[in-house]
Scaffold this motif. Structure first.
Motif, mmCIF file in Angstrom:
data_model
loop_
_atom_site.group_PDB
_atom_site.id
_atom_site.type_symbol
_atom_site.label_atom_id
_atom_site.label_comp_id
_atom_site.label_asym_id
_atom_site.label_seq_id
_atom_site.Cartn_x
_atom_site.Cartn_y
_atom_site.Cartn_z
ATOM 1 N N GLU A 1 0.960 -1.182 -0.035
ATOM 2 C CA GLU A 1 0.034 0.039 0.098
ATOM 3 C C GLU A 1 0.918 1.328 0.140
ATOM 4 O O GLU A 1 1.843 1.625 0.727
ATOM 5 C CB GLU A 1 -1.052 0.120 1.330
ATOM 6 C CG GLU A 1 -1.719 1.180 1.463
ATOM 7 C CD GLU A 1 -2.737 1.158 2.644
ATOM 8 O OE1 GLU A 1 -2.622 0.125 3.393
ATOM 9 O OE2 GLU A 1 -3.369 2.152 2.860
ATOM 10 N N GLU B 1 -4.897 3.318 7.245
ATOM 11 C CA GLU B 1 -6.237 2.795 6.455
ATOM 12 C C GLU B 1 -6.895 4.039 5.588
ATOM 13 O O GLU B 1 -6.944 5.150 6.117
ATOM 14 C CB GLU B 1 -7.213 2.742 7.460
ATOM 15 C CG GLU B 1 -8.583 1.926 7.054
ATOM 16 C CD GLU B 1 -8.557 0.719 6.534
ATOM 17 O OE1 GLU B 1 -7.687 -0.100 7.310
ATOM 18 O OE2 GLU B 1 -8.878 0.363 5.529
ATOM 19 N N THR C 1 -10.395 -0.009 -0.937
ATOM 20 C CA THR C 1 -9.962 -1.533 -0.933
ATOM 21 C C THR C 1 -10.256 -2.191 -2.345
ATOM 22 O O THR C 1 -10.718 -1.693 -3.076
ATOM 23 C CB THR C 1 -11.307 -2.062 -0.167
ATOM 24 O OG1 THR C 1 -12.573 -1.781 -0.560
ATOM 25 C CG2 THR C 1 -11.252 -1.617 1.537
ATOM 26 N N SER D 1 -9.748 -6.007 -4.341
ATOM 27 C CA SER D 1 -9.761 -7.260 -4.603
ATOM 28 C C SER D 1 -9.713 -7.785 -5.974
ATOM 29 O O SER D 1 -10.108 -7.247 -6.912
ATOM 30 C CB SER D 1 -11.168 -7.652 -3.851
ATOM 31 O OG SER D 1 -12.200 -7.293 -4.773
ATOM 32 N N THR E 1 -6.677 -9.737 -3.461
ATOM 33 C CA THR E 1 -5.301 -9.299 -3.109
ATOM 34 C C THR E 1 -4.209 -9.985 -3.576
ATOM 35 O O THR E 1 -3.221 -9.532 -3.883
ATOM 36 C CB THR E 1 -5.043 -9.283 -1.450
ATOM 37 O OG1 THR E 1 -5.243 -10.763 -1.118
ATOM 38 C CG2 THR E 1 -5.870 -8.628 -0.797
ATOM 39 N N CYS F 1 -12.190 -2.353 -7.236
ATOM 40 C CA CYS F 1 -11.742 -1.383 -6.199
ATOM 41 C C CYS F 1 -13.076 -0.639 -5.652
ATOM 42 O O CYS F 1 -13.731 -0.282 -6.643
ATOM 43 C CB CYS F 1 -10.770 -0.456 -7.059
ATOM 44 S SG CYS F 1 -10.171 1.083 -6.083
ATOM 45 N N GLY G 1 -5.270 2.076 -2.315
ATOM 46 C CA GLY G 1 -5.294 0.896 -1.738
ATOM 47 C C GLY G 1 -4.296 -0.020 -1.713
ATOM 48 O O GLY G 1 -3.046 0.483 -2.114
#
Lengths: 114, 115
Positions: free
Chosen positions: A44, B1, B5, B7, B9, B23, B107
């Motif tokens: 990240e 954070e 997000t 996916s 990963t 996303c 992300g």
């Protein structure tokens, strides 16, 4: 053409030492923005700071400080009293009013040894 | 954070296959951009979507395509996968585009391996 250069590929220091990461940029725009991001091994990209071209004030945030000098087209990043958790790849990036994307440097891998 | 997000990963695909990466942008952000980051390199801009329209594209072939949905979430599709497509794919969201100097939040990325 716009460009960001991070000449230091990798830096290794012992914990508690101060370390400076260099960033030199090229742009023809008068309005532009500079960023630093941190990328730990997880992947990240973590935002650290944004600076616009009209604000040359240096900034300090805890152990982090940034030195913006338009005269030398540099935006250097200093970590004071480095810690092992600072180990990561650090990227400098540029965005311009005339462009819709971030232009990235190649990154500097910082290793802090205990 | 960061509130962005992605996916999946991690995923492994075979050369020639197709892949879709997803996303979910940070709440209130109307702009999504995608970047490809090869190992040991800086991110490379693929494209950007602003209010469901592609409004910027980097130097990537047409087999890289995307979508942005009304809720501002996004997909990156890559057809006819090649070995060189193996990389970390990063999604980023912002309120407004990079041209306005808006901060872009990333992300954790999708690690794609093509074998």
């Amino acid at each position: 053409a716009q460009k960001v250069t991070q000449a230091q590929t990798e830096i290794s220091v012992v914990e508690k030492e101060d370390v400076t990461l260099d960033c030199v940029y090229e742009t023809r725009d008068t309005t532009y923005y500079l960023f630093w991001y941190k990328q730990p091994p997880s992947g990240e990209l973590v935002f650290l700071i944004r600076r616009n071209s009209f604000d040359e004030q240096n900034e300090i945030s805890g152990r982090y400080s940034w030195n913006f000098q338009k005269s030398t087209s540099s935006f250097n990043f200093t970590i004071t009293a480095s810690q092992v958790v600072d180990s990561a790849v650090y990227f400098c990036a540029l965005s311009e009013d005339s462009n819709y994307q971030l232009i990235w440097g190649a990154g500097t891998k910082l290793i802090i040894k205990p | 954070e960061t509130g962005v997000t992605q996916s999946p990963t991690h995923l492994i695909k075979t050369r020639g296959q197709q892949v879709t990466l997803r996303c979910s942008s940070q709440s209130g952000h109307n702009t999504v951009s995608w970047y490809q980051q090869a190992l040991g390199q800086g991110p490379q801009f693929i494209f950007q979507y602003y209010r469901e329209e592609e409004n910027g594209r980097g130097n990537f072939p047409p087999r890289f395509s995307g979508l942005q949905f009304p809720n501002y979430s996004s997909e990156l599709n890559v057809n006819a996968l090649e070995l060189d497509d193996s990389a970390l794919y990063l999604c980023a969201s912002s309120h407004g585009t990079a041209t306005s100097g808006n901060t872009i939040y990333f992300g954790e990325g999708s690690w794609l391996t093509v074998v």
